[in-house]
Design a protein around this motif. Structure first.
Motif, mmCIF file in Angstrom:
data_model
loop_
_atom_site.group_PDB
_atom_site.id
_atom_site.type_symbol
_atom_site.label_atom_id
_atom_site.label_comp_id
_atom_site.label_asym_id
_atom_site.label_seq_id
_atom_site.Cartn_x
_atom_site.Cartn_y
_atom_site.Cartn_z
ATOM 1 N N PHE A 86 -7.584 58.662 35.546
ATOM 2 C CA PHE A 86 -8.171 57.870 36.679
ATOM 3 C C PHE A 86 -9.316 58.717 37.631
ATOM 4 O O PHE A 86 -8.720 59.577 38.276
ATOM 5 N N THR A 87 -10.434 58.434 37.550
ATOM 6 C CA THR A 87 -11.341 59.083 38.112
ATOM 7 C C THR A 87 -12.801 58.284 38.511
ATOM 8 O O THR A 87 -13.156 57.534 37.722
ATOM 9 N N ARG A 93 -14.624 51.548 32.667
ATOM 10 C CA ARG A 93 -14.051 50.720 33.770
ATOM 11 C C ARG A 93 -12.482 50.444 33.524
ATOM 12 O O ARG A 93 -12.214 50.326 32.375
ATOM 13 N N LEU A 94 -11.993 50.257 34.207
ATOM 14 C CA LEU A 94 -10.344 49.934 34.137
ATOM 15 C C LEU A 94 -9.952 48.869 33.200
ATOM 16 O O LEU A 94 -9.342 48.943 32.369
ATOM 17 N N GLY A 126 -10.927 58.248 30.211
ATOM 18 C CA GLY A 126 -11.213 58.260 31.723
ATOM 19 C C GLY A 126 -11.534 56.968 32.218
ATOM 20 O O GLY A 126 -12.165 56.375 31.428
ATOM 21 N N LEU A 127 -10.987 56.733 33.144
ATOM 22 C CA LEU A 127 -11.076 55.052 33.668
ATOM 23 C C LEU A 127 -11.617 55.296 35.089
ATOM 24 O O LEU A 127 -11.045 56.104 35.851
ATOM 25 N N ARG A 128 -12.314 54.344 35.689
ATOM 26 C CA ARG A 128 -12.510 53.950 37.085
ATOM 27 C C ARG A 128 -12.365 52.691 37.569
ATOM 28 O O ARG A 128 -12.444 51.766 36.843
ATOM 29 N N ILE A 129 -11.968 52.663 38.928
ATOM 30 C CA ILE A 129 -11.888 51.319 39.372
ATOM 31 C C ILE A 129 -13.057 51.106 40.318
ATOM 32 O O ILE A 129 -13.330 51.811 41.201
ATOM 33 N N GLY A 130 -13.751 49.995 40.108
ATOM 34 C CA GLY A 130 -15.017 49.919 40.640
ATOM 35 C C GLY A 130 -15.000 49.606 42.143
ATOM 36 O O GLY A 130 -13.994 48.884 42.456
ATOM 37 N N CYS A 131 -15.716 50.005 42.771
ATOM 38 C CA CYS A 131 -15.940 49.709 44.312
ATOM 39 C C CYS A 131 -17.586 49.603 44.650
ATOM 40 O O CYS A 131 -18.434 50.215 43.818
ATOM 41 N N ARG A 132 -17.785 48.940 45.536
ATOM 42 C CA ARG A 132 -19.074 48.835 46.306
ATOM 43 C C ARG A 132 -19.432 50.562 46.875
ATOM 44 O O ARG A 132 -18.542 51.120 46.886
ATOM 45 N N VAL A 144 -3.061 53.177 42.198
ATOM 46 C CA VAL A 144 -1.988 52.933 41.298
ATOM 47 C C VAL A 144 -1.578 51.421 41.128
ATOM 48 O O VAL A 144 -1.525 51.130 40.164
ATOM 49 N N ALA A 145 -1.373 50.713 42.300
ATOM 50 C CA ALA A 145 -1.029 49.235 42.277
ATOM 51 C C ALA A 145 -2.175 48.818 41.203
ATOM 52 O O ALA A 145 -1.545 47.647 40.380
ATOM 53 N N VAL A 146 -3.267 48.664 41.511
ATOM 54 C CA VAL A 146 -4.291 48.024 40.784
ATOM 55 C C VAL A 146 -4.251 48.280 39.206
ATOM 56 O O VAL A 146 -4.101 47.213 38.373
ATOM 57 N N ALA A 147 -3.978 49.430 38.831
ATOM 58 C CA ALA A 147 -3.782 50.075 37.638
ATOM 59 C C ALA A 147 -2.547 49.457 36.864
ATOM 60 O O ALA A 147 -2.616 48.999 35.808
#
Length: 167
Positions: A86-87, A93-94, A126-132, A144-147
């Protein structure tokens, strides 16, 4: 320093975590979803009763967890081909990942994330969690909770895969 109260659905790795309260929140999530928590040294805090109580970890006795001295020791315990990194630098994307029971979700330090040499081990994982754009990244424990809940949600949508998933 190590216990095995349940067979883990996932493995959560915190690479050199710095903030005990974040680690405490991650530990709570691990108990909630049935994941094992791996802490890779050096840690920014001591793992002893005082620090655990301070972080509010009255449920720590229910956590399946282990501390390892370094990255090499970690990969000697877990299947590298099952690692997800996760980076914020990841191209994927996740939601594009297809998680399997026993997968390893790797998260970096609060201040610096995962080092480039670890991120580059398998860029396709590699996975990213989208953010504005106004936000660099989510808090470590939130990530961690989101994933974890994304993985559980996938398994539920697939009919549970014969797993005992938390309600």
């Amino acid at each position: 320093m190590e216990s095995e109260p349940y067979k883990p659905l996932l493995h959560i790795v915190l690479y050199q975590p710095e903030i005990p309260h974040n680690t405490g929140s991650v530990g709570r999530t691990c108990v909630a979803v049935g994941a094992k928590l791996w802490l890779v040294r050096p840690l920014g805090f001591q793992v002893d009763n005082y620090h655990l109580r301070r972080a509010g970890l009255d449920y720590w006795q229910h956590l399946n967890w282990q501390v390892v001295d370094d990255w090499q020791q970690l990969i000697s315990h877990l299947p590298v081909e099952r690692f997800w990194y996760f980076t914020k630098f990841a191209q994927h994307r996740l939601g594009t990942a297809e998680f399997e029971p026993g997968d390893v979700l790797v998260f970096g330090r609060e201040s610096q994330g995962l080092p480039e040499d670890i991120r580059n081990l398998a860029p396709e994982r590699g996975l990213r969690i989208g953010c504005r754009p106004e936000v660099r990244s989510l808090n470590l424990s939130n990530s961690v909770a989101v994933a974890c809940y994304e993985a559980l949600g996938q398994w539920r949508r697939a009919g549970g895969l014969g797993l005992e998933l938390p309600e």
